[in-house]
Scaffold this motif. Structure first.
Motif, PDB file in Angstrom:
ATOM      1  N   ALA A   5       0.074  -2.109   5.493  1.00  0.00           N
ATOM      2  CA  ALA A   5      -0.374  -2.107   4.100  1.00  0.00           C
ATOM      3  C   ALA A   5       0.718  -1.591   3.164  1.00  0.00           C
ATOM      4  N   ASN A   6       0.782  -2.186   1.972  1.00  0.00           N
ATOM      5  CA  ASN A   6       1.753  -1.719   0.981  1.00  0.00           C
ATOM      6  C   ASN A   6       1.412  -0.333   0.469  1.00  0.00           C
ATOM      7  N   THR A   7       0.115  -0.050   0.416  1.00  0.00           N
ATOM      8  CA  THR A   7      -0.339   1.268  -0.026  1.00  0.00           C
ATOM      9  C   THR A   7      -1.662   1.582   0.657  1.00  0.00           C
ATOM     10  N   LEU A   8      -1.946   2.876   0.828  1.00  0.00           N
ATOM     11  CA  LEU A   8      -3.163   3.311   1.506  1.00  0.00           C
ATOM     12  C   LEU A   8      -4.034   4.119   0.553  1.00  0.00           C
ATOM     13  N   THR A   9      -5.349   3.972   0.694  1.00  0.00           N
ATOM     14  CA  THR A   9      -6.261   4.865  -0.009  1.00  0.00           C
ATOM     15  C   THR A   9      -6.167   6.257   0.636  1.00  0.00           C
ATOM     16  N   GLU A  10      -6.710   7.244  -0.031  1.00  0.00           N
ATOM     17  CA  GLU A  10      -6.647   8.610   0.485  1.00  0.00           C
ATOM     18  C   GLU A  10      -7.326   8.716   1.850  1.00  0.00           C
TER      19      GLU A  10
ATOM     20  N   ARG B 271      -5.211   7.202   4.489  1.00  0.00           N
ATOM     21  CA  ARG B 271      -4.041   8.049   4.751  1.00  0.00           C
ATOM     22  C   ARG B 271      -4.425   9.225   5.631  1.00  0.00           C
TER      23      ARG B 271
ATOM     24  N   SER C 179      -1.878  -7.180  -8.179  1.00  0.00           N
ATOM     25  CA  SER C 179      -0.418  -7.099  -8.158  1.00  0.00           C
ATOM     26  C   SER C 179       0.195  -7.877  -6.999  1.00  0.00           C
TER      27      SER C 179
ATOM     28  N   PHE D 175      -0.116  -6.786  -3.956  1.00  0.00           N
ATOM     29  CA  PHE D 175       0.013  -5.816  -2.875  1.00  0.00           C
ATOM     30  C   PHE D 175      -1.222  -5.868  -1.978  1.00  0.00           C
TER      31      PHE D 175
ATOM     32  N   VAL E  84      -3.692  -3.512   0.019  1.00  0.00           N
ATOM     33  CA  VAL E  84      -4.156  -2.122   0.097  1.00  0.00           C
ATOM     34  C   VAL E  84      -4.918  -1.930   1.403  1.00  0.00           C
TER      35      VAL E  84
ATOM     36  N   ASP F  79      -7.595   0.407   3.474  1.00  0.00           N
ATOM     37  CA  ASP F  79      -8.647   1.409   3.300  1.00  0.00           C
ATOM     38  C   ASP F  79      -9.325   1.625   4.651  1.00  0.00           C
TER      39      ASP F  79
END
Length: 277
Positions: free
Chosen positions: A75-80, A83, A96, A98, A100, A102
């Motif tokens: 994933a380009n970014t992780l939720t809290e 993470r 965007s 990206f 995500v 979760d």
């Protein structure tokens, strides 16, 4: 006519997955059009398969065994909560472009425990396994204030690394985790045991704690039309309150569906009545 939203689930094995049926029922409830596919992958081709899915217009995907930890790296970014778990069961493409990552496992698990009346607060609880499934539910379990959590894994280093991750992230209760390599080495009476290993998938016995409280309950994150192998073990051990992971599957799926499609969370009671009659 509105085109279908493309969704799916990655796993290995995946042919048994009820996710397509569950999400189709959610779509029926909300009068929405989706195409939800089962997607078999291997650890080697999983990254390419995920990338291709989103390139081909995929909106969101669930991730099941054995790819939850690998998905967290993609994933380009992780939720809290992803993470904290270090594992991902839900991927979604955002505006965007990206992807995500979760994790709705913990939320689904807690909702199902509440529905079944399984109490955690003040309990001595055993969690078997420290892979992606365990990672998804451990912080959610800690949020329910157990007195103690035994984290059991044959490879102690893996379990210790998971505990240290939660301690480093200042997850409340992480310091109460006790890491052990074998559940039958636990001497005190246990109030609850949760199986986050794949033992039921392979129909193998897994060591259990030696002593259970009279009102102890047990939960297998795996699910089956009949009692899972682990639930049969619990029955032989005298545990009367037992449940498999179908309720958790439906609850976490509802959370994933809401993330992808927006709107209100789907009615899981309706779906449960259709899946298990």
């Amino acid at each position: 006519m509105t085109s279908s939203v493309r969704l799916g689930v990655f796993g290995n094995p995946v042919a048994h997955s009820l996710s397509p049926t569950i999400h189709s029922l959610f779509a029926e409830l909300r009068d929405e059009r989706i195409l939800y596919e089962r997607m078999l992958a291997t650890p080697a081709n999983f990254p390419k398969a995920v990338a291709q899915f989103f390139r081909d217009g995929g909106t969101g995907a669930n991730v099941t065994l054995p790819f939850k930890e690998q998905a967290a790296q993609l994933a380009n970014t992780l939720t809290e909560r992803a993470r904290v778990a270090g594992a991902v069961n839900t991927l979604m493409k955002v505006s965007s472009g990206f992807v995500v990552g979760d994790n709705t496992d913990g939320e689904g698990f807690v909702k199902d425990l509440s529905r079944k009346g399984f109490h955690v607060s003040g309990c001595s609880l055993v969690l078997l396994g420290s892979g992606g499934s365990a990672r998804g539910v451990l912080s959610a379990l800690l949020s329910l204030n157990p007195a103690k959590v035994y984290l059991v894994n044959r490879t102690l280093e893996k379990a210790q690394a998971l505990k240290q991750l939660l301690v480093d992230l200042s997850v409340p209760g992480a310091e109460n985790i006790q890491v052990v390599s074998n559940a039958d080495s636990i001497n005190e009476k246990v109030d609850a045991v949760v199986n986050a290993t794949s033992s039921s998938l392979h129909n193998i016995d897994i060591p259990l704690p030696q002593n259970f409280a009279d009102d102890a309950w047990g939960y297998d994150l795996m699910y089956s039309d009949n009692a899972t192998h682990f639930l049969k073990q619990l029955e032989r051990a005298g545990i009367k309150s037992r449940a498999d992971g179908l309720g958790m599957l439906i609850e976490q799926a509802a959370s994933s569906y809401q993330l992808w499609m927006g709107g209100e969370r789907p009615d899981t009671t309706f779906v449960m009545s259709k899946i298990r009659v």
